[in-house]
Write a protein that holds these residues in place. Structure first.
Motif, PDB file in Angstrom:
ATOM      1  N   SER A 178      -7.071   9.295   2.249  1.00  0.00           N
ATOM      2  CA  SER A 178      -7.418   8.668   1.236  1.00  0.00           C
ATOM      3  C   SER A 178      -6.678   9.765  -0.096  1.00  0.00           C
ATOM      4  N   ASP A 179      -6.982  11.079  -0.102  1.00  0.00           N
ATOM      5  CA  ASP A 179      -6.711  12.018  -0.860  1.00  0.00           C
ATOM      6  C   ASP A 179      -5.199  12.320  -1.226  1.00  0.00           C
ATOM      7  N   GLY A 180      -4.417  11.440   0.126  1.00  0.00           N
ATOM      8  CA  GLY A 180      -2.938  11.794  -0.603  1.00  0.00           C
ATOM      9  C   GLY A 180      -2.427  13.092   0.312  1.00  0.00           C
ATOM     10  N   TRP A 202       0.607   5.663  -0.695  1.00  0.00           N
ATOM     11  CA  TRP A 202      -0.188   7.097  -0.986  1.00  0.00           C
ATOM     12  C   TRP A 202       1.054   7.937  -1.372  1.00  0.00           C
ATOM     13  N   THR A 203       0.378   9.337  -2.141  1.00  0.00           N
ATOM     14  CA  THR A 203       0.974  10.454  -2.587  1.00  0.00           C
ATOM     15  C   THR A 203       0.544  10.993  -2.908  1.00  0.00           C
ATOM     16  N   ASP A 204       0.960  12.332  -2.920  1.00  0.00           N
ATOM     17  CA  ASP A 204       0.252  13.166  -2.910  1.00  0.00           C
ATOM     18  C   ASP A 204       0.663  14.576  -3.772  1.00  0.00           C
ATOM     19  N   HIS A 214      -3.065  10.705   7.960  1.00  0.00           N
ATOM     20  CA  HIS A 214      -2.917  11.096   6.480  1.00  0.00           C
ATOM     21  C   HIS A 214      -3.992  10.018   5.328  1.00  0.00           C
ATOM     22  N   LYS A 222       0.616  -1.051   0.019  1.00  0.00           N
ATOM     23  CA  LYS A 222      -0.165  -0.027  -0.071  1.00  0.00           C
ATOM     24  C   LYS A 222       0.665   1.080  -0.051  1.00  0.00           C
ATOM     25  N   LYS A 259      -6.375   1.947  -7.929  1.00  0.00           N
ATOM     26  CA  LYS A 259      -6.609   3.649  -6.730  1.00  0.00           C
ATOM     27  C   LYS A 259      -7.655   2.878  -5.640  1.00  0.00           C
ATOM     28  N   GLY A 311      -3.770  10.261  -4.061  1.00  0.00           N
ATOM     29  CA  GLY A 311      -4.743   8.897  -3.429  1.00  0.00           C
ATOM     30  C   GLY A 311      -3.862   7.864  -3.030  1.00  0.00           C
ATOM     31  N   LEU A 312      -4.664   7.124  -2.136  1.00  0.00           N
ATOM     32  CA  LEU A 312      -4.038   5.392  -1.456  1.00  0.00           C
ATOM     33  C   LEU A 312      -3.909   4.816  -3.270  1.00  0.00           C
TER      34      LEU A 312
END
Length: 272
Positions: free
Chosen positions: A252-254, A38-40, A250, A36, A124, A47-48
């Motif tokens: 889910s949308d990053g 996540w990225t911004d 953190h 798993k 995603k 997201g995750l």
């Protein structure tokens, strides 16, 4: 005579075991690892994600393989491209095709390296809930033809979001409403004692952290006058230096939020 027979039998068993182990070691080995992340990153890539990587060993004459992955499309959505940096390794492009909602076909094709990593791919997280992720090896071919005896490792745990929660949701309905504000107000005036889950949702150490301002903020956020819309927390961290601590949420949308500074020695909540 019997001793000689037993000795001979043991030798045969030993030789057979040795040959079997030797054969097992040279079988083609196809493995899937899942993580798993996540990225911004901006736009739709924030997201995750749950990320899949395929690796192949012991098959210098590899030609192709085909896998079918099934999942709950209300929870996961296949993403074309890969929104993370790749290692500086020789990789072969993986061809992924969505056959139907919840069904993904993955094709791996020949390259010039017998032991290699395929391009990773990912899903995603687009909803809450849980999903069984099933991975089936449909075919595996070498340049000599179809191969049936392949060491295939796809030990994938079901994807579960039941431990996620919505920030400032105090009644556990995964929504942010005026009911949550009323609960916060009752806690702040001592009519209720906050649970660990309620303290975690707000980001306070204990019941004493609830104030009338907490209730006001939740109400204004619920009706869209202040703060962001309700966000799903997918991971929490307690980060410290020698003296100072921070709670990090953190989403889910990053994106993420921090609570602090707190005293690293006395203010760490039990619920982190």
């Amino acid at each position: 005579m019997m001793k000689k027979f037993i000795s001979l039998l043991l030798c045969v068993i030993f030789m057979f075991s040795f040959v079997t182990i030797g054969v097992a070691e040279i079988l083609p080995q196809l493995k899937i690892t899942v993580s798993k992340q996540w990225t911004d990153l901006p736009t739709d890539n924030a997201g995750l994600f749950t990320c899949f990587e395929l690796s192949l060993r012991n098959c210098p004459n590899f030609d192709s393989c085909q896998l079918i992955i099934t999942y709950n499309p209300e929870v996961l959505q296949f993403v074309k491209g890969y929104p993370f940096l790749l290692d500086d390794e020789l990789r072969k492009q993986t061809i992924c095709t969505v056959l139907a909602p919840g069904t993904l076909q993955v094709m791996g094709n020949h390259n010039d390296c017998g032991n290699h990593e395929f391009d990773p791919f990912c899903f995603k997280v687009v909803g809450e809930g849980d999903t069984d992720i099933s991975v089936d090896l449909v075919s595996f071919r070498t340049t000599d033809g179809e191969v049936e005896n392949v060491a295939f490792d796809a030990d994938i745990q079901n994807f579960d979001t039941s431990d996620y929660f919505v920030r400032y949701d105090l009644d556990g309905d995964r929504k942010l409403t005026s009911a949550d504000a009323r609960l916060a107000l009752r806690i702040s005036v001592g009519l209720l004692t906050a649970t660990d889950e309620q303290c975690r949702a707000v980001g306070v150490v204990d019941t004493n952290g609830f104030t009338a301002e907490t209730a006001r903020f939740i109400l204004r956020t619920a009706i869209g006058l202040e703060g962001n819309a309700a966000k799903t927390v997918v991971q929490m961290e307690w980060a410290t230096d020698e003296e100072t601590g921070y709670i990090i949420y953190h989403y889910s949308d990053g994106t993420y939020d921090t609570v602090g500074p707190l005293d690293a020695w006395t203010d760490r909540p039990d619920w982190v």
